[in-house]
Design a protein around this motif. Structure first.
Motif, short mmCIF file in Angstrom:
data_model
loop_
_atom_site.label_atom_id
_atom_site.label_comp_id
_atom_site.label_asym_id
_atom_site.label_seq_id
_atom_site.Cartn_x
_atom_site.Cartn_y
_atom_site.Cartn_z
N UNK A 67 -4.26 5.16 9.33
CA UNK A 67 -4.98 6.40 9.06
C UNK A 67 -6.04 6.23 7.98
N UNK A 68 -5.80 5.37 7.02
CA UNK A 68 -6.64 5.32 5.84
C UNK A 68 -7.95 4.58 6.08
N UNK A 119 0.85 -1.19 0.00
CA UNK A 119 0.00 0.00 0.00
C UNK A 119 0.89 1.23 0.00
N UNK A 120 0.58 2.18 -0.87
CA UNK A 120 1.24 3.49 -0.86
C UNK A 120 0.18 4.55 -0.59
N UNK A 121 0.51 5.50 0.27
CA UNK A 121 -0.36 6.65 0.48
C UNK A 121 0.33 7.90 -0.07
N UNK A 122 -0.48 8.90 -0.43
CA UNK A 122 0.04 10.07 -1.13
C UNK A 122 -0.48 11.35 -0.48
N UNK A 123 0.31 12.42 -0.63
CA UNK A 123 -0.17 13.72 -0.20
C UNK A 123 -0.92 14.39 -1.34
N UNK A 174 -9.34 13.65 3.39
CA UNK A 174 -9.11 13.23 2.00
C UNK A 174 -8.02 12.17 1.95
N UNK A 175 -8.24 11.13 1.14
CA UNK A 175 -7.29 10.02 1.08
C UNK A 175 -6.88 9.75 -0.36
N UNK A 176 -5.58 9.49 -0.51
CA UNK A 176 -5.02 9.11 -1.81
C UNK A 176 -4.16 7.89 -1.58
N UNK A 177 -4.45 6.82 -2.31
CA UNK A 177 -3.73 5.57 -2.05
C UNK A 177 -3.70 4.69 -3.29
N UNK A 178 -2.75 3.76 -3.32
CA UNK A 178 -2.72 2.70 -4.32
C UNK A 178 -2.33 1.40 -3.64
N UNK A 195 -8.59 8.35 -5.19
CA UNK A 195 -8.68 9.52 -4.33
C UNK A 195 -10.11 9.58 -3.79
N UNK A 196 -10.22 9.74 -2.46
CA UNK A 196 -11.53 9.84 -1.81
C UNK A 196 -11.58 11.13 -1.00
N UNK A 197 -12.68 11.81 -1.09
CA UNK A 197 -12.94 12.96 -0.22
C UNK A 197 -14.42 12.89 0.15
N UNK A 198 -14.70 12.32 1.32
CA UNK A 198 -16.08 12.08 1.73
C UNK A 198 -16.30 12.69 3.12
#
Length: 309
Positions: free
Chosen positions: A126-127, A79-83, A294-298, A286-289
């Motif tokens: 966190x995700x 899993x990678x998370x992004x700013x 807000x989350x960005x991941x792969x 990318x999710x913003x709910x």
């Protein structure tokens, strides 16, 4: 002067390589399938409705994940998370051997590593995306990202209800998924209200170089707007010999004052002793709910070395 110029160029290249973002996994079914040609389904005595019916009625795709209970296997989870600038912010890696001893599920960690900003102060990840992944795909075996308190199929609270609905959307697409504000009416892609926005494409090819398959693609018409639909594309791969579903790619985008998401996901199965089992899941999104950061991941999830127990 040349030495100074070389030193400057070398130093700059090192800095740039260290700062370079890791490309997100591209969850595209087509990378695993070699397409021979477009196909006239009438010459195969098939209709578009045959593919639609198969998508709507299939249960084996979801059951493949339940079938894992009868096997030992190795799972590699990345899993990678992004700013917000899409630079890598955190990394999670697990390599786990799953087995059953006297009917009890056992985990053996072969490798485990986290780095960057991935945990909350209470030690949980966190995700929310990771939590959704665990619920949707790991009912049979926990992935170690989230410790499940409820039994498979149980729901606890609003979040679990939303995750259950998302599972329905992924494993039985085309149905109305009620209870999700502003989205429920967008999920019936074969219904009278939405089918006008889509076109169908058919092709034949080879899956994993050996299995003859049909590819059925439901894709938004270029003449329509992104906002007309939520599912921009859904590609399903059928075993030509049995019409069983071997893979699914789904591209979902939607934005309003309450939701904003852009998600692509690919799920692939393969035969082991004649039984379908999951081999790969790739995801980027990318999710913003509401009520969540807000989350960005792969993700890249690989299951291998299945052995019947």
């Amino acid at each position: 002067m040349k030495k100074l110029l070389f030193l400057f160029t070398f130093t700059l290249s090192v800095i740039c390589s260290q700062a370079q973002q890791i490309d997100r996994y591209n969850p595209d079914t087509l990378r695993t399938i070699v397409i021979d040609s477009a196909v006239n389904i009438r010459s195969h005595r098939l209709r578009a409705q045959d593919f639609i019916d198969a998508v709507m009625q299939d249960t084996s795709f979801y059951l493949a994940f339940q079938n894992m209970k009868g096997y030992a296997f190795t799972a590699e989870n990345r899993v990678f998370t992004y700013n917000k600038k899409n630079k890598v912010e955190g990394k999670i890696y697990r390599k786990i051997f799953h087995s059953n001893v006297a009917g009890t599920h056992k985990l053996q960690y072969l490798a485990k590593a986290d780095s960057g900003n991935v945990l909350k102060k209470n030690g949980k990840y966190q995700l929310y995306t990771v939590e959704m992944f665990d619920y949707i795909f790991m009912n049979a075996y926990n992935s170690d990202f989230v410790k499940a308190d409820a039994a498979p199929g149980e729901t606890k609270g609003k979040n679990e209800g939303y995750k259950a609905k998302l599972k329905t959307l992924i494993f039985t697409p085309g149905r109305r998924v009620s209870g999700i504000p502003f989205i429920s009416s967008k999920t019936e892609i074969f219904g009278d209200d939405l089918k006008q926005f889509y076109r169908y494409e058919f092709a034949r090819g080879k899956y994993l170089d050996t299995i003859p398959v049909y590819r059925f693609k439901v894709i938004r018409k270029p003449s329509s707007s992104v906002d007309d639909v939520m599912i921009q594309e859904m590609t399903t791969i059928f075993d030509e010999r049995t019409f069983q579903i071997l893979g699914r790619y789904i591209d979902m985008k939607y934005s309003n004052m309450f939701f904003d998401f852009d998600v692509q996901m690919n799920i692939e199965l393969n035969y082991f002793g004649g039984e379908l089992l999951p081999t790969k899941i790739t995801y980027q999104g990318n999710w913003d709910i509401p009520l969540h950061k807000e989350e960005r991941a792969s993700f890249l999830i690989v299951h291998k070395d299945y052995k019947k127990e």
